[in-house]
Design an enzyme around this catalytic site. Structure first.
Site, PDB file in Angstrom:
ATOM      1  N   ALA A  34       4.083   1.591  -0.884  1.00  0.00           N
ATOM      2  CA  ALA A  34       4.698   1.800  -2.181  1.00  0.00           C
ATOM      3  C   ALA A  34       3.679   2.256  -3.252  1.00  0.00           C
ATOM      4  O   ALA A  34       4.079   3.340  -4.025  1.00  0.00           O
ATOM      5  CB  ALA A  34       5.141   0.316  -2.688  1.00  0.00           C
ATOM      6  N   SER A  35       2.393   1.769  -3.379  1.00  0.00           N
ATOM      7  CA  SER A  35       1.552   2.264  -4.440  1.00  0.00           C
ATOM      8  C   SER A  35       1.120   3.868  -4.222  1.00  0.00           C
ATOM      9  O   SER A  35       1.116   4.524  -5.178  1.00  0.00           O
ATOM     10  CB  SER A  35       0.274   1.619  -4.362  1.00  0.00           C
ATOM     11  OG  SER A  35      -0.673   1.760  -3.214  1.00  0.00           O
ATOM     12  N   LYS A  36       0.972   4.259  -2.849  1.00  0.00           N
ATOM     13  CA  LYS A  36       0.809   5.769  -2.529  1.00  0.00           C
ATOM     14  C   LYS A  36       2.025   6.542  -2.761  1.00  0.00           C
ATOM     15  O   LYS A  36       1.933   7.888  -3.357  1.00  0.00           O
ATOM     16  CB  LYS A  36       0.301   5.735  -1.131  1.00  0.00           C
ATOM     17  CG  LYS A  36      -1.258   4.904  -0.876  1.00  0.00           C
ATOM     18  CD  LYS A  36      -2.092   5.630  -1.610  1.00  0.00           C
ATOM     19  CE  LYS A  36      -3.614   5.157  -1.553  1.00  0.00           C
ATOM     20  NZ  LYS A  36      -4.587   5.774  -2.298  1.00  0.00           N
ATOM     21  N   ILE A  56      -8.701   9.094   8.533  1.00  0.00           N
ATOM     22  CA  ILE A  56      -9.868  10.121   8.374  1.00  0.00           C
ATOM     23  C   ILE A  56     -11.003   9.129   8.764  1.00  0.00           C
ATOM     24  O   ILE A  56     -11.029   7.956   8.730  1.00  0.00           O
ATOM     25  CB  ILE A  56     -10.039  10.334   6.916  1.00  0.00           C
ATOM     26  CG1 ILE A  56      -8.863  11.162   6.475  1.00  0.00           C
ATOM     27  CG2 ILE A  56     -11.349  11.062   6.497  1.00  0.00           C
ATOM     28  CD1 ILE A  56      -8.487  12.307   7.102  1.00  0.00           C
ATOM     29  N   TYR A  77       0.932  -1.332  -0.111  1.00  0.00           N
ATOM     30  CA  TYR A  77      -0.036   0.168  -0.047  1.00  0.00           C
ATOM     31  C   TYR A  77       1.028   1.287   0.008  1.00  0.00           C
ATOM     32  O   TYR A  77       0.637   2.065  -0.869  1.00  0.00           O
ATOM     33  CB  TYR A  77      -0.906   0.086   1.333  1.00  0.00           C
ATOM     34  CG  TYR A  77      -1.937   1.186   1.258  1.00  0.00           C
ATOM     35  CD1 TYR A  77      -2.950   1.399   0.503  1.00  0.00           C
ATOM     36  CD2 TYR A  77      -1.688   2.046   2.305  1.00  0.00           C
ATOM     37  CE1 TYR A  77      -3.731   2.351   0.714  1.00  0.00           C
ATOM     38  CE2 TYR A  77      -2.445   3.057   2.423  1.00  0.00           C
ATOM     39  CZ  TYR A  77      -3.492   3.213   1.688  1.00  0.00           C
ATOM     40  OH  TYR A  77      -4.569   4.224   1.794  1.00  0.00           O
TER      41      TYR A  77
HETATM   42  P1  NDP Z   1     -13.038   2.724   0.887  1.00  0.00           P
HETATM   43  O1  NDP Z   1     -12.735   1.349   1.237  1.00  0.00           O
HETATM   44  O2  NDP Z   1     -14.310   3.186   1.866  1.00  0.00           O
HETATM   45  O3  NDP Z   1     -13.885   2.979  -0.486  1.00  0.00           O
HETATM   46  C1  NDP Z   1     -12.987   2.664  -1.708  1.00  0.00           C
HETATM   47  C2  NDP Z   1     -13.737   2.989  -2.731  1.00  0.00           C
HETATM   48  O4  NDP Z   1     -12.781   2.500  -4.010  1.00  0.00           O
HETATM   49  C3  NDP Z   1     -14.843   2.131  -3.046  1.00  0.00           C
HETATM   50  O5  NDP Z   1     -16.013   3.129  -3.680  1.00  0.00           O
HETATM   51  C4  NDP Z   1     -14.760   0.853  -4.039  1.00  0.00           C
HETATM   52  O6  NDP Z   1     -15.875   0.583  -4.935  1.00  0.00           O
HETATM   53  C5  NDP Z   1     -13.622   1.849  -4.851  1.00  0.00           C
HETATM   54  N1  NDP Z   1     -12.746   0.766  -5.609  1.00  0.00           N
HETATM   55  C6  NDP Z   1     -11.738  -0.211  -5.156  1.00  0.00           C
HETATM   56  N2  NDP Z   1     -11.141  -0.915  -6.096  1.00  0.00           N
HETATM   57  C7  NDP Z   1     -11.972  -0.423  -7.138  1.00  0.00           C
HETATM   58  C8  NDP Z   1     -11.409  -0.836  -8.588  1.00  0.00           C
HETATM   59  N3  NDP Z   1     -10.791  -1.651  -8.933  1.00  0.00           N
HETATM   60  N4  NDP Z   1     -12.064   0.079  -9.373  1.00  0.00           N
HETATM   61  C9  NDP Z   1     -13.178   0.924  -9.198  1.00  0.00           C
HETATM   62  N5  NDP Z   1     -13.439   1.370  -8.003  1.00  0.00           N
HETATM   63  C10 NDP Z   1     -12.812   0.750  -6.949  1.00  0.00           C
HETATM   64  O7  NDP Z   1     -11.826   3.733   0.929  1.00  0.00           O
HETATM   65  P2  NDP Z   1     -11.793   5.043   1.716  1.00  0.00           P
HETATM   66  O8  NDP Z   1     -12.901   5.888   1.295  1.00  0.00           O
HETATM   67  O9  NDP Z   1     -11.420   4.902   3.199  1.00  0.00           O
HETATM   68  O10 NDP Z   1     -10.427   5.684   0.976  1.00  0.00           O
HETATM   69  C11 NDP Z   1     -10.574   6.271  -0.233  1.00  0.00           C
HETATM   70  C12 NDP Z   1      -9.145   6.776  -0.603  1.00  0.00           C
HETATM   71  O11 NDP Z   1      -8.697   7.527   0.127  1.00  0.00           O
HETATM   72  C13 NDP Z   1      -8.256   5.581  -0.932  1.00  0.00           C
HETATM   73  O12 NDP Z   1      -7.566   5.714  -1.997  1.00  0.00           O
HETATM   74  C14 NDP Z   1      -7.455   5.374   0.319  1.00  0.00           C
HETATM   75  O13 NDP Z   1      -6.283   4.785  -0.084  1.00  0.00           O
HETATM   76  C15 NDP Z   1      -7.261   6.930   0.502  1.00  0.00           C
HETATM   77  N6  NDP Z   1      -6.891   7.031   2.018  1.00  0.00           N
HETATM   78  C16 NDP Z   1      -8.007   6.806   2.954  1.00  0.00           C
HETATM   79  C17 NDP Z   1      -7.735   7.017   4.015  1.00  0.00           C
HETATM   80  C18 NDP Z   1      -8.714   6.896   5.353  1.00  0.00           C
HETATM   81  O14 NDP Z   1      -8.304   7.098   6.609  1.00  0.00           O
HETATM   82  N7  NDP Z   1      -9.959   6.252   5.080  1.00  0.00           N
HETATM   83  C19 NDP Z   1      -6.156   7.679   4.801  1.00  0.00           C
HETATM   84  C20 NDP Z   1      -5.441   7.970   3.429  1.00  0.00           C
HETATM   85  C21 NDP Z   1      -5.812   7.596   2.373  1.00  0.00           C
HETATM   86  P3  NDP Z   1     -16.390  -0.728  -4.299  1.00  0.00           P
HETATM   87  O15 NDP Z   1     -17.510  -0.240  -3.502  1.00  0.00           O
HETATM   88  O16 NDP Z   1     -16.965  -1.488  -5.462  1.00  0.00           O
HETATM   89  O17 NDP Z   1     -15.678  -1.771  -3.687  1.00  0.00           O
END
Ligand code: NDP
Length: 254
Positions: free
Chosen positions: A164-166, A195, A162
Site C-alpha cells: 500500500a505504501s509503494k 535486486i 508495504y
Molecule cells: P535497506 O534496508 O538495505 O536500506 C534502507 C535504507 O533506508 C537504510 O539506509 C536505512 O537507514 C534507511 N531508512 C529506513 N528508515 C529510515 C528513516 N525513518 N529515516 C531515514 N532513513 C531511513 O533497503 P534497500 O536498499 O533494499 O531498499 C531501498 C529502497 O528500495 C526501499 O525504499 C525499498 O523499499 C526499495 N526496494 C528494494 C528492493 C530490493 O530488492 N532490495 C525491491 C523493491 C524496492 P538505517 O541504516 O538508519 O536503517
C-alpha cells in the site's frame, strides 16, 4: 554498462536512506557522475556518514554533504534542508529511497507496523518533496525519482502495508508530476523487483530458487542496473518523461 551524463556534473542531488543497500549504491553512482551528492543518514550513524563522505569524494563527487534526519520527523527534515540551502544552494534532484518493510500476514498485522511503514515510505517521501518544492520552483531541470516497488503494482501476500505504501508513492508521483510539470519539475517512480543486496545474499538456496522461478530473466537485478535508471531519470536525457512508473524487474510482473 555505465553512461556518463554531463548535465549531472555539479547537480545537487539529495538521496534519502543512503547508509546502505540501494541508496548507498545510488550515491556512489552519482559520485562517479561528478554530482554534488547530498546523502541522508539517521542520528547515531555519524561514523557511517563520515566514511561515506570520504568514499564519495574519492569516487569523484564534485562535493558530498551528509544531512542528518529521520524521514518520519518533519521538523528534523526542515531544519536539515534549510541549513543545507543556506550554505550550499538549491537542490535540483531528489531520490526518495529510504524505506522499510515489516511483513506480516493480514491477521497478524500490528497497527504500529502499519503506521511505521506508511510514515516512512509514503508520508516521509511526500513531506520531503513538499518541503523542497518552493526551492524547486527557482531551480533548473528539477527531477524527483521515487523508489517504489513492483509489489506496489502487483500486491503480495504478507506485504499489505508495504504494498500500500509503494502503491501510494505512485499516486503521489503522478499528482506531483501533473501539478509541477509546467514549472520544469519532473517526477517519476521506479518499481524494482528483486535486486541483489545483502538481504537477497542471505536467503536460503531453496528460497532463492523459488523466487527465481517467477522471474522470466531467471536472475535478480543488480544495483548498478537500478542506479543506471536513476541517473537517466535525474538527467536531462529523460527531459520529456514525467509522471511515469518504470518497472525494473527482469519481467517479474509482465
Ligand atoms: P535497506 O534496508 O538495505 O536500506 C534502507 C535504507 O533506508 C537504510 O539506509 C536505512 O537507514 C534507511 N531508512 C529506513 N528508515 C529510515 C528513516 N525513518 N529515516 C531515514 N532513513 C531511513 O533497503 P534497500 O536498499 O533494499 O531498499 C531501498 C529502497 O528500495 C526501499 O525504499 C525499498 O523499499 C526499495 N526496494 C528494494 C528492493 C530490493 O530488492 N532490495 C525491491 C523493491 C524496492 P538505517 O541504516 O538508519 O536503517
Amino acid at each position: 554498462m555505465k553512461v556518463q551524463y554531463t548535465d549531472l556534473e555539479n547537480k545537487i542531488v539529495l538521496v534519502t536512506g543512503a547508509t546502505r543497500g540501494i541508496g548507498k549504491k545510488i550515491c556512489e553512482s552519482l559520485a562517479t557522475q561528478k554530482a554534488h551528492v547530498v546523502f541522508n543518514y539517521r542520528e547515531g550513524k555519524e561514523d557511517v556518514a563520515k566514511a561515506l563522505k570520504k568514499e564519495l569524494l574519492d569516487l569523484g563527487a564534485s562535493a558530498a554533504t551528509a544531512v542528518m534526519f529521520d524521514v518520519t520527523n518533519t521538523e528534523q527534515i526542515k531544519t536539515a534542508l534549510d541549513d543545507f540551502a543556506k550554505e550550499h544552494g538549491q537542490i535540483s534532484g531528489l531520490v526518495n529511497n529510504a524505506g522499510i518493510s515489516r511483513d506480516q500476514l493480514v491477521l497478524r498485522m500490528k497497527e504500529a507496523d502499519l503506521d511505521a511503514t506508511l510514515n516512512t515510505n509514503l508520508k516521509g517521501s511526500m513531506m520531503i518533496a513538499q518541503i523542497l518544492s518552493r526551492g524547486f520552483l527557482r531551480a533548473e531541470n528539477v527531477s524527483v525519482v521515487n523508489i517504489s516497488s513492483v509489489v506496489g503494482l502487483m500486491g503480495n501476500a504478507g506485504q499489505m502495508a508495504y504494498a500500500a505504501s509503494k502503491a501510494g508513492m505512485i499516486g503521489f508521483t503522478k499528482s506531483y508530476a501533473k501539478e509541477l510539470a509546467s514549472k520544469n519539475v519532473r517526477c517519476n517512480a521506479i518499481c524494482p523487483g528483486f535486486i541483489q543486496t545483502d538481504m537477497t545474499d542471505e536467503l536460503a538456496e531453496a528460497t532463492k530458487e523459488s523466487y527465481l522461478s517467477g522471474i522470466p530473466m531467471k536472475r535478480f537485478g543488480d544495483c548498478e542496473e537500478v542506479t543506471n535508471l536513476v541517473n537517466f531519470l535525474l538527467s536531462q536525457a529523460s527531459s520529456y518523461i514525467t509522471g511515469e512508473t518504470i518497472k525494473i524487474d527482469g519481467g517479474l510482473y509482465i
